[in-house]
Design a protein around this motif. Structure first.
Motif: not given
Length: 315
Positions: A257-276
């Motif tokens: 599972k994950s979520l996405y956001f862009r920081e102030s410079n426009g770099i796209l980050f995803e935050i993702a769980t280890d599993g399943p």
């Protein structure tokens, strides 16, 4: 306070999935752990390469866009991927291997204070091998069928480079929101670590003014960083919103599972769980990556999806 435990995966754009498959599996010796599709556009291949099981922290992911143009390099982009190898002897091995396979590469040097060897794939994706000194992702597993000897295999992701106009803005996000430690800085470069002293969560941020990069083949789409659980992901969703960033909200990618956001410079980050993980669809460890696998919500469209995908050619 939850901690970001390192990189999860990194996702790139390729024009030619067959050429891409050959390079990352047959030249770099990674295991192709999943052949699937972009869940937001199932007409597009999505390949994952990594260690034996595609552990978080080892995954290189590629979306195929056959009509994509060239990357026009610039600022406000993720600009280089570090990959960990066990020793300085490994750099010598890889320099010879790159020469044998016609891979564009430099001389052994240093990068972010690590012994290093820079190279590019055929589409211009910039990478650098870094000596890990034992700092591999803790759950990395040798891929016994790799053409690369176990003592020189790539052991996951190391430093990831980002080039931005506003270094302090990105620094504030990494340290103020995510708790990264700033471990060094000069006029136009700073290094941050999610776990201080560990290269597998390291981000190198470089300052560069000028036009933004225009993405294309060989460009990096986003970096995913690791969290352990759904509850941690929910916590970070709240933190992203509290700092005024737009969050995608939590998305179930089936393998994580994950979520996405862009920081102030426009770099796209995803935050993702280890599993399943990559066996969640019933694929077993022995046969990972050998056939097209779809998440359950796309399975009833398999015929339509397969009809639009060109078979991956074996080199």
């Amino acid at each position: 306070m939850y901690k970001i435990t390192g990189h999860h995966h990194i996702s790139m754009i390729t024009k030619n999935v067959s050429q891409n498959n050959h390079f990352y599996r047959d030249v770099l010796g990674l295991r192709r752990v999943k052949v699937t599709v972009n869940q937001d556009d199932p007409s597009m291949y999505h390949l994952f390469f990594g260690d034996k099981t595609g552990s978080p922290g080892t995954e290189l992911s590629f979306f195929e866009i056959p009509l994509v143009g060239h990357t026009h390099r610039g600022t406000n982009a993720i600009t280089k991927i570090g990959l960990l190898v066990p020793s300085e002897a490994s750099l010598s091995y890889w320099k010879a291997r790159f020469a044998e396979h016609g891979v564009d590469h430099g001389e052994v040097t240093t990068y972010a204070n690590h012994p290093a060897l820079h190279f590019e794939d055929a589409e211009g994706l910039r990478m650098v091998l870094l000596v890990s000194n034992g700092a591999k992702v803790e759950h990395w597993e040798t891929w016994e069928k790799s053409d690369v000897p176990a003592e020189h295999q790539i052991q996951g992701m190391g430093s990831v480079e980002m080039t931005v106009r506003r270094l302090d803005k990105l620094a504030s996000t990494l340290t103020g929101m995510f708790g990264y430690a700033e471990v060094s800085r000069n006029d136009d470069e700073a290094i941050f670590q999610s776990i201080q002293g560990e290269v597998y969560g390291e981000i190198v941020v470089k300052y560069l003014d000028g036009p933004s990069e225009k993405p294309g083949r060989g460009s990096i789409h986003h970096l995913a960083i690791r969290v352990k659980s759904d509850s941690e992901l929910s916590f970070w969703d709240e933190q992203v919103r509290a700092r005024g960033f737009h969050s995608s909200g939590i998305v179930d990618r089936f393998y994580f599972k994950s979520l996405y956001f862009r920081e102030s410079n426009g770099i796209l980050f995803e935050i993702a769980t280890d599993g399943p993980g990559f066996t969640a669809d019933g694929d077993n460890i022995e046969t990972l990556g050998e056939k097209l696998v779809l998440p359950p919500f796309l399975e009833d469209r398999r015929g339509e999806i397969e009809e639009k995908l060109k078979p991956i050619e074996e080199y």
